[in-house]
Design a protein around this motif. Sequence first.
Motif, PDB file in Angstrom:
ATOM      1  N   ASP A 126      34.274  60.220  23.423  1.00  0.00           N
ATOM      2  CA  ASP A 126      34.998  59.275  24.135  1.00  0.00           C
ATOM      3  C   ASP A 126      34.190  58.577  23.668  1.00  0.00           C
ATOM      4  N   SER A 127      32.389  58.131  23.404  1.00  0.00           N
ATOM      5  CA  SER A 127      31.121  57.502  23.844  1.00  0.00           C
ATOM      6  C   SER A 127      31.551  56.931  21.881  1.00  0.00           C
ATOM      7  N   VAL A 128      32.255  57.293  20.783  1.00  0.00           N
ATOM      8  CA  VAL A 128      31.607  56.824  19.356  1.00  0.00           C
ATOM      9  C   VAL A 128      33.403  55.973  19.378  1.00  0.00           C
ATOM     10  N   LYS A 129      34.686  56.184  20.686  1.00  0.00           N
ATOM     11  CA  LYS A 129      35.911  55.749  19.535  1.00  0.00           C
ATOM     12  C   LYS A 129      35.503  54.083  19.534  1.00  0.00           C
ATOM     13  N   GLY A 130      36.665  53.801  18.501  1.00  0.00           N
ATOM     14  CA  GLY A 130      36.570  52.123  18.509  1.00  0.00           C
ATOM     15  C   GLY A 130      34.859  52.027  17.407  1.00  0.00           C
ATOM     16  N   ARG A 131      33.909  52.751  17.550  1.00  0.00           N
ATOM     17  CA  ARG A 131      32.651  52.209  16.780  1.00  0.00           C
ATOM     18  C   ARG A 131      32.833  53.448  15.004  1.00  0.00           C
ATOM     19  N   PHE A 132      33.284  54.502  15.714  1.00  0.00           N
ATOM     20  CA  PHE A 132      32.785  55.747  14.490  1.00  0.00           C
ATOM     21  C   PHE A 132      34.038  55.699  13.470  1.00  0.00           C
ATOM     22  N   THR A 133      34.526  56.265  12.367  1.00  0.00           N
ATOM     23  CA  THR A 133      35.411  56.201  11.432  1.00  0.00           C
ATOM     24  C   THR A 133      34.818  57.730  10.807  1.00  0.00           C
ATOM     25  N   ILE A 134      35.986  59.217  11.495  1.00  0.00           N
ATOM     26  CA  ILE A 134      35.627  59.999  10.386  1.00  0.00           C
ATOM     27  C   ILE A 134      37.050  60.444   9.103  1.00  0.00           C
ATOM     28  N   SER A 135      36.219  60.403   7.729  1.00  0.00           N
ATOM     29  CA  SER A 135      36.636  60.527   6.846  1.00  0.00           C
ATOM     30  C   SER A 135      37.387  61.580   5.926  1.00  0.00           C
ATOM     31  N   ARG A 136      37.387  62.239   4.754  1.00  0.00           N
ATOM     32  CA  ARG A 136      37.110  63.092   4.459  1.00  0.00           C
ATOM     33  C   ARG A 136      37.884  62.675   2.553  1.00  0.00           C
ATOM     34  N   ASP A 137      36.874  63.433   1.390  1.00  0.00           N
ATOM     35  CA  ASP A 137      38.078  63.288  -0.006  1.00  0.00           C
ATOM     36  C   ASP A 137      38.138  64.913  -0.846  1.00  0.00           C
ATOM     37  N   ASN A 138      39.503  65.281  -0.644  1.00  0.00           N
ATOM     38  CA  ASN A 138      39.021  66.496  -0.919  1.00  0.00           C
ATOM     39  C   ASN A 138      38.977  66.651  -2.389  1.00  0.00           C
ATOM     40  N   ALA A 139      39.042  66.492  -3.063  1.00  0.00           N
ATOM     41  CA  ALA A 139      39.017  65.880  -4.400  1.00  0.00           C
ATOM     42  C   ALA A 139      37.272  66.088  -5.112  1.00  0.00           C
ATOM     43  N   LYS A 140      36.450  65.188  -4.651  1.00  0.00           N
ATOM     44  CA  LYS A 140      35.093  64.729  -4.386  1.00  0.00           C
ATOM     45  C   LYS A 140      34.587  66.210  -3.282  1.00  0.00           C
ATOM     46  N   LYS A 141      35.239  66.531  -2.062  1.00  0.00           N
ATOM     47  CA  LYS A 141      34.826  67.968  -1.513  1.00  0.00           C
ATOM     48  C   LYS A 141      33.900  67.039  -0.596  1.00  0.00           C
ATOM     49  N   GLU A 142      33.519  66.337  -0.332  1.00  0.00           N
ATOM     50  CA  GLU A 142      33.414  65.806   0.943  1.00  0.00           C
ATOM     51  C   GLU A 142      33.608  64.784   2.107  1.00  0.00           C
ATOM     52  N   VAL A 143      33.121  64.885   2.465  1.00  0.00           N
ATOM     53  CA  VAL A 143      33.428  63.985   4.370  1.00  0.00           C
ATOM     54  C   VAL A 143      32.286  63.223   4.203  1.00  0.00           C
ATOM     55  N   TYR A 144      32.902  62.350   5.050  1.00  0.00           N
ATOM     56  CA  TYR A 144      32.143  60.919   5.999  1.00  0.00           C
ATOM     57  C   TYR A 144      32.286  60.184   7.095  1.00  0.00           C
ATOM     58  N   LEU A 145      31.207  59.839   7.745  1.00  0.00           N
ATOM     59  CA  LEU A 145      30.737  58.861   8.764  1.00  0.00           C
ATOM     60  C   LEU A 145      30.864  58.054   8.823  1.00  0.00           C
ATOM     61  N   GLN A 146      31.871  56.964   9.546  1.00  0.00           N
ATOM     62  CA  GLN A 146      31.324  56.003   9.467  1.00  0.00           C
ATOM     63  C   GLN A 146      30.522  55.340  10.309  1.00  0.00           C
ATOM     64  N   MET A 147      29.444  54.572  10.870  1.00  0.00           N
ATOM     65  CA  MET A 147      29.481  54.613  12.127  1.00  0.00           C
ATOM     66  C   MET A 147      29.349  53.042  11.899  1.00  0.00           C
ATOM     67  N   ASN A 148      29.785  52.062  13.188  1.00  0.00           N
ATOM     68  CA  ASN A 148      29.791  50.635  13.501  1.00  0.00           C
ATOM     69  C   ASN A 148      29.113  50.741  14.679  1.00  0.00           C
ATOM     70  N   ASN A 149      28.330  48.922  14.755  1.00  0.00           N
ATOM     71  CA  ASN A 149      27.883  48.509  15.821  1.00  0.00           C
ATOM     72  C   ASN A 149      27.474  50.077  16.667  1.00  0.00           C
ATOM     73  N   LEU A 150      26.023  50.681  16.072  1.00  0.00           N
ATOM     74  CA  LEU A 150      24.817  51.125  16.741  1.00  0.00           C
ATOM     75  C   LEU A 150      24.123  50.648  17.625  1.00  0.00           C
ATOM     76  N   LYS A 151      24.339  51.787  19.276  1.00  0.00           N
ATOM     77  CA  LYS A 151      23.604  51.548  20.295  1.00  0.00           C
ATOM     78  C   LYS A 151      22.501  53.132  20.064  1.00  0.00           C
ATOM     79  N   PRO A 152      21.624  52.571  20.525  1.00  0.00           N
ATOM     80  CA  PRO A 152      20.085  53.043  21.182  1.00  0.00           C
ATOM     81  C   PRO A 152      20.588  54.166  21.600  1.00  0.00           C
TER      82      PRO A 152
END
Length: 118
Positions: free
Chosen positions: A62-88
């Motif tokens: 709940d603390s990150v909903k609407g601000r963080f996005t998780i995604s993955r690329d199975n061909a590249k074998k990578e996972v990502y976390l896009q973090m927006n509107n970061l807070k202390p």
Amino acid sequence: QVQLVESGGGLVQPGGSLRRSCAASGFTFSRYSMKWYRQAPGKERELVATITSTGTNRNYADSVKGRFTISRDNAKKEVYLQMNNLKPSDTAVYYCNAYRDATKYEYWGQGTQVTVSS
């Protein structure tokens, strides 16, 4: 040899953005759910986001909903976390995690510091 190698941490000002990456090797990445955890000083490790093996389903704390996005690329074998509107309060060491329910196998990245401060 199983490896989860993280990158993309660092220092960012409040309201800024960061993109975390985690590159996998040594196991069948496409069979594993991927997760991002974080641990702040003096606090327990917290599950931040999860993505299923095919990328169909995603869940967030709940603390990150609407601000963080998780995604993955199975061909590249990578996972990502896009973090927006970061807070202390997002300041923590962030870890990527691979988990396969069928076998209960689990792997961890080395962890990378994210600091949100002006």
